[in-house]
Design a protein around this motif. Structure first.
Motif, PDB file in Angstrom:
ATOM      1  N   GLN A   1       0.379   5.418   0.631  1.00 36.77           N
ATOM      2  CA  GLN A   1      -0.507   6.515   1.029  1.00 36.77           C
ATOM      3  C   GLN A   1       0.045   7.825   0.478  1.00 36.77           C
TER       4      GLN A   1
ATOM      5  N   TYR B   1      -2.675   4.202  -6.844  1.00 40.28           N
ATOM      6  CA  TYR B   1      -2.971   4.874  -5.584  1.00 40.28           C
ATOM      7  C   TYR B   1      -3.229   6.354  -5.849  1.00 40.28           C
TER       8      TYR B   1
ATOM      9  N   VAL C   1      -0.570  12.096   0.351  1.00 39.81           N
ATOM     10  CA  VAL C   1      -1.229  13.250   0.964  1.00 39.81           C
ATOM     11  C   VAL C   1      -0.770  14.507   0.237  1.00 39.81           C
TER      12      VAL C   1
ATOM     13  N   GLY D   1      -4.251  10.315  -3.891  1.00 44.98           N
ATOM     14  CA  GLY D   1      -4.445  11.140  -2.715  1.00 44.98           C
ATOM     15  C   GLY D   1      -5.869  11.672  -2.680  1.00 44.98           C
ATOM     16  N   GLN D   2      -6.147  12.472  -1.669  1.00 44.86           N
ATOM     17  CA  GLN D   2      -7.506  12.990  -1.461  1.00 44.86           C
ATOM     18  C   GLN D   2      -7.766  14.258  -2.271  1.00 44.86           C
TER      19      GLN D   2
ATOM     20  N   GLN E   1       0.831  -1.194   0.000  1.00 45.58           N
ATOM     21  CA  GLN E   1       0.000   0.000   0.000  1.00 45.58           C
ATOM     22  C   GLN E   1       0.870   1.250   0.000  1.00 45.58           C
TER      23      GLN E   1
ATOM     24  N   ALA F   1       4.458  10.842   0.056  1.00 45.44           N
ATOM     25  CA  ALA F   1       4.153   9.426  -0.085  1.00 45.44           C
ATOM     26  C   ALA F   1       4.673   8.659   1.113  1.00 45.44           C
ATOM     27  N   SER F   2       3.884   7.735   1.615  1.00 48.22           N
ATOM     28  CA  SER F   2       4.310   6.891   2.726  1.00 48.22           C
ATOM     29  C   SER F   2       3.866   5.465   2.448  1.00 48.22           C
ATOM     30  N   GLY F   3       4.200   4.584   3.381  1.00 41.41           N
ATOM     31  CA  GLY F   3       3.930   3.179   3.156  1.00 41.41           C
ATOM     32  C   GLY F   3       4.984   2.600   2.232  1.00 41.41           C
TER      33      GLY F   3
END
Length: 124
Positions: free
Chosen positions: A3, A113, A5, A115-116, A1, A24-26
């Motif tokens: 993530q 993937y 933001v 972001g919001q 995954q 980016a993370s994960g």
């Protein structure tokens, strides 16, 4: 995954600049390509720019060439979109996306993937 933001959106006047960030993370390093898309009200999500983590190869939609610059900071797992000479037609929600396929795609489907989103509003 992975993530994602986004940040940095806002309300500006025509001709102004904004710099968007996408942290980016994960499993961020599994994403070989990072992209920015925009979506205006009532319209489909449209490609803006993309960059590869390895080699920093970039690609831009024609209407933003010379005005927008995509870049990355690998140490921070962050991708940026520097937007200069903004126009009212740039008004949209801007989304960061990550793809593990290794291909720079100019359509949303290949990106795995998202972001919001962050709102960018350019007044005339």
């Amino acid at each position: 995954q992975v993530q994602l933001v986004e940040s940095g959106g806002g309300l500006v006047q025509a001709g102004d600049s904004l710099k968007l960030s996408c942290a980016a993370s994960g499993r961020a390093r599994s994403a070989y390509v990072m992209g920015w898309f925009s979506q205006a009200p009532g319209k489909e999500r449209e490609f803006v720019a993309a960059i590869t983590w390895i080699g920093s190869n970039t690609y831009y939609e024609d209407s933003v060439k010379g005005r927008f610059t995509i870049s990355k900071n690998s140490a921070k797992n962050t991708v940026y979109l520097q937007m200069n000479s903004l126009k009212p037609e740039d008004t949209a929600v801007y989304y960061c996306a990550a793809s593990v396929s290794g291909m720079i795609a100019t359509i949303p489907r290949p990106y795995d993937y998202w972001g919001q989103g962050t709102q960018v509003t350019v007044s005339s």
